[in-house]
Design an enzyme around this catalytic site. Sequence first.
Site, short mmCIF file in Angstrom:
data_model
loop_
_atom_site.label_atom_id
_atom_site.label_comp_id
_atom_site.label_asym_id
_atom_site.label_seq_id
_atom_site.Cartn_x
_atom_site.Cartn_y
_atom_site.Cartn_z
N LYS A 96 -10.65 -6.25 -11.23
CA LYS A 96 -10.97 -4.94 -10.63
C LYS A 96 -11.94 -4.17 -11.52
CE LYS A 96 -6.56 -4.92 -8.18
NZ LYS A 96 -5.19 -4.42 -8.01
N GLN B 103 -1.02 -1.17 -11.51
CA GLN B 103 -0.81 -2.54 -11.04
C GLN B 103 0.69 -2.83 -10.90
OE1 GLN B 103 -3.31 -4.45 -10.02
NE2 GLN B 103 -2.06 -6.22 -9.51
N ASP C 203 -5.05 2.88 -3.88
CA ASP C 203 -4.23 1.76 -3.40
C ASP C 203 -3.62 2.07 -2.03
OD1 ASP C 203 -4.07 -0.64 -4.84
OD2 ASP C 203 -2.86 0.28 -6.42
N1 GUN Z 1 0.05 -6.01 -6.95
C1 GUN Z 1 -0.27 -6.89 -6.00
N2 GUN Z 1 -1.20 -6.38 -5.16
C2 GUN Z 1 -1.48 -5.14 -5.62
C3 GUN Z 1 -2.37 -4.13 -5.18
O1 GUN Z 1 -3.09 -4.25 -4.18
N3 GUN Z 1 -2.36 -2.99 -5.92
C4 GUN Z 1 -1.56 -2.82 -7.00
N4 GUN Z 1 -1.62 -1.66 -7.65
N5 GUN Z 1 -0.73 -3.75 -7.43
C5 GUN Z 1 -0.69 -4.91 -6.74
#
Ligand code: GUN
Length: 291
Positions: free
Chosen positions: A52, A96, A119
């Site tokens: 990311k 995350q 998110d």
């Molecule tokens: N863990 C798995 N997928 C995601 C996501 O799209 N965002 C976040 N913050 N954590 C994740």
Amino acid sequence: MQILDGKKAAQAIRDELKIEVAQLNAEGKTIPHLAAILVGDNGASATYVGAKVKACEEVGFKSTLIHFEETVSESRLLDKIRELNNDPDVDGILVQLPLPPHISDEEVINSIDPDKDVDGFHPVNVGNMVQGLPTFVPATPHGIMLLLAHYKIDTAGKHAVVVGRSNIVGRPMSILLSGNSNPGNCTVTVCHSKTKDIRYFCQQADIIVAALGKPGFITAEMVKEGAIVIDVGITRMEDPAKKSGFRLKGDVDFDLVAPKCSWITPVPGGVGPMTIAALMKNTYRSCMQKN
Ligand code: GUN
């Protein structure tokens, strides 16, 4: 059978964003800034957050990676989120998941300013999404919708079967596909761990979205001829032949399922890159709401 190439579609989105950022720079406006929080040393989570941050660099966004040790207290994490909420330079905040068991996902998600919740996990944004209002849509289902749009897949009136009901993928995916939108306008069935006969429902599907995290779960006998299959699974399988020591395996038995499909996503190179592209779009959108 044709491949829904997430790598290509994501690159197209990143290229568009690069142009938008160049325009912002030329106009002397602020550029998008994503703050990503990683707790602990889970290898997969670290890889995703790293990807990311790298995508931010590629499109010219600012990014800040905040890494806490596994033992960080919930209150310290919440303090950091409050600080980022109040920082006018930060447009998007993501924490995350999964978090260690001593930290409540719910407390953390609810503490993020909904205007910075790129998110799309905050209840305010989930509520907006359910009502079909403009909002931050969770990155993986948003990315899948962008992938379907990129390939101009006609989804209206189709029967979509979503396997998995997580807040991150399955549930929002089912809402988006059933929405009055394009892509969308599907008749949606959601299957989960208590569904009596998943195979039966999958066999009826024009579109299958497999998001349950069980490698190879969707087999050829579960898939109708001509179906569209979207594979969200990315389980790490030990593989000594690989430099990393593992390879990624999807929830779909690709080799045997692919010949039956009209379209299918590969793993890797399908949904994964689209998730990150969708997050970049959400971060840009957040910045634009202020600019
Ligand atoms: N863990 C798995 N997928 C995601 C996501 O799209 N965002 C976040 N913050 N954590 C994740």
